[in-house]
Design a protein around this motif. Sequence first.
Motif, short mmCIF file in Angstrom:
data_model
loop_
_atom_site.label_atom_id
_atom_site.label_comp_id
_atom_site.label_asym_id
_atom_site.label_seq_id
_atom_site.Cartn_x
_atom_site.Cartn_y
_atom_site.Cartn_z
N UNK A 33 0.84 -1.20 0.00
CA UNK A 33 0.00 0.00 0.00
C UNK A 33 0.87 1.25 0.00
N UNK A 34 1.97 1.22 0.76
CA UNK A 34 2.88 2.36 0.77
C UNK A 34 3.53 2.58 -0.60
N UNK A 35 3.83 1.50 -1.29
CA UNK A 35 4.38 1.62 -2.64
C UNK A 35 3.35 2.27 -3.57
N UNK A 36 2.11 1.88 -3.43
CA UNK A 36 1.05 2.47 -4.25
C UNK A 36 0.86 3.95 -3.93
N UNK A 37 1.11 4.31 -2.66
CA UNK A 37 1.03 5.71 -2.25
C UNK A 37 2.26 6.51 -2.66
N UNK A 38 3.27 5.82 -3.21
CA UNK A 38 4.48 6.49 -3.66
C UNK A 38 5.51 6.70 -2.57
N UNK A 61 -7.31 -2.24 0.57
CA UNK A 61 -7.99 -1.74 1.77
C UNK A 61 -7.05 -0.84 2.56
N UNK A 62 -5.81 -1.29 2.74
CA UNK A 62 -4.83 -0.49 3.47
C UNK A 62 -4.58 0.83 2.76
N UNK A 63 -4.48 0.81 1.45
CA UNK A 63 -4.28 2.02 0.66
C UNK A 63 -5.42 3.01 0.91
N UNK A 64 -6.65 2.52 0.87
CA UNK A 64 -7.81 3.39 1.09
C UNK A 64 -7.84 3.95 2.51
N UNK A 65 -7.56 3.10 3.50
CA UNK A 65 -7.59 3.55 4.89
C UNK A 65 -6.47 4.55 5.16
N UNK A 66 -5.26 4.24 4.69
CA UNK A 66 -4.12 5.14 4.92
C UNK A 66 -4.36 6.48 4.23
N UNK A 68 -7.23 7.88 3.32
CA UNK A 68 -8.33 8.58 3.98
C UNK A 68 -7.90 9.16 5.32
N UNK A 69 -7.17 8.37 6.10
CA UNK A 69 -6.70 8.85 7.40
C UNK A 69 -5.79 10.06 7.24
N UNK A 70 -4.92 10.01 6.27
CA UNK A 70 -3.98 11.12 6.09
C UNK A 70 -4.69 12.40 5.64
N UNK A 71 -5.78 12.25 4.92
CA UNK A 71 -6.51 13.43 4.47
C UNK A 71 -7.46 13.97 5.54
N UNK A 72 -8.10 13.06 6.31
CA UNK A 72 -9.14 13.49 7.22
C UNK A 72 -8.76 13.49 8.70
N UNK A 73 -7.85 12.60 9.10
CA UNK A 73 -7.60 12.44 10.54
C UNK A 73 -6.16 12.82 10.89
N UNK A 74 -5.23 11.94 10.52
CA UNK A 74 -3.84 12.14 10.89
C UNK A 74 -2.93 11.29 10.00
N UNK A 75 -1.68 11.64 9.99
CA UNK A 75 -0.68 10.85 9.28
C UNK A 75 0.11 9.97 10.23
N UNK A 79 -1.65 5.54 14.83
CA UNK A 79 -3.12 5.68 14.79
C UNK A 79 -3.69 4.94 13.58
N UNK A 80 -2.99 5.03 12.46
CA UNK A 80 -3.47 4.34 11.25
C UNK A 80 -3.45 2.83 11.45
N UNK A 81 -2.38 2.29 12.02
CA UNK A 81 -2.35 0.84 12.25
C UNK A 81 -3.38 0.43 13.29
N UNK A 82 -3.62 1.30 14.29
CA UNK A 82 -4.69 1.01 15.25
C UNK A 82 -6.03 0.93 14.53
#
Length: 175
Positions: A33-38, A61-66, A68-75, A79-82
Amino acid sequence: RVWYAAFVVHVITAGFSSGYYAADEHYQVIAFAQAKLGELNSADLPWEFEARMRSAFLPGIAYAVIGTCRKLITADPFIITFLLRLMTALFALVVVRTFVRSVLAQVSDQLQRPFVLLSYFLWFLPYQHVRFASETWSGLLFLLGLAVLLGNSVRIRCWLITGVCFGLCVQLKPA
């Protein structure tokens, strides 16, 4: 009440879990997912990435959650793994509840209570239920398909759900 207690235990387990249990939980799911995120170079990924032999379902799924979290909640990666663990735990609780409801009538009356308690609280289950790994998701999809199959319904929708669950189970963890 058992389900609510299991919910609390699973949330606590998700909060206190750290690291990863198996290598593919990180290196073949989160890293993809991190590779897909660049964020990672594909040369730094395991050989399975280049061979394209792994399913893209969980990394998607991880790509979408990561994302979304980075845009709306936190990076914050903790917290993302939680949140990934919490999402897996909630899915696990829904699957176990579905399975228990579908087979409880087949369990003798004196064993129903231990069956329900062990279904949620067998010593390793809360820990396993929070792992965002292909083994966990594959097992949960298998159990969900089995629960739908054993639910004593002959409707075409139930057969379709069972087939999709079993197919995703094999897609996630073919070997």
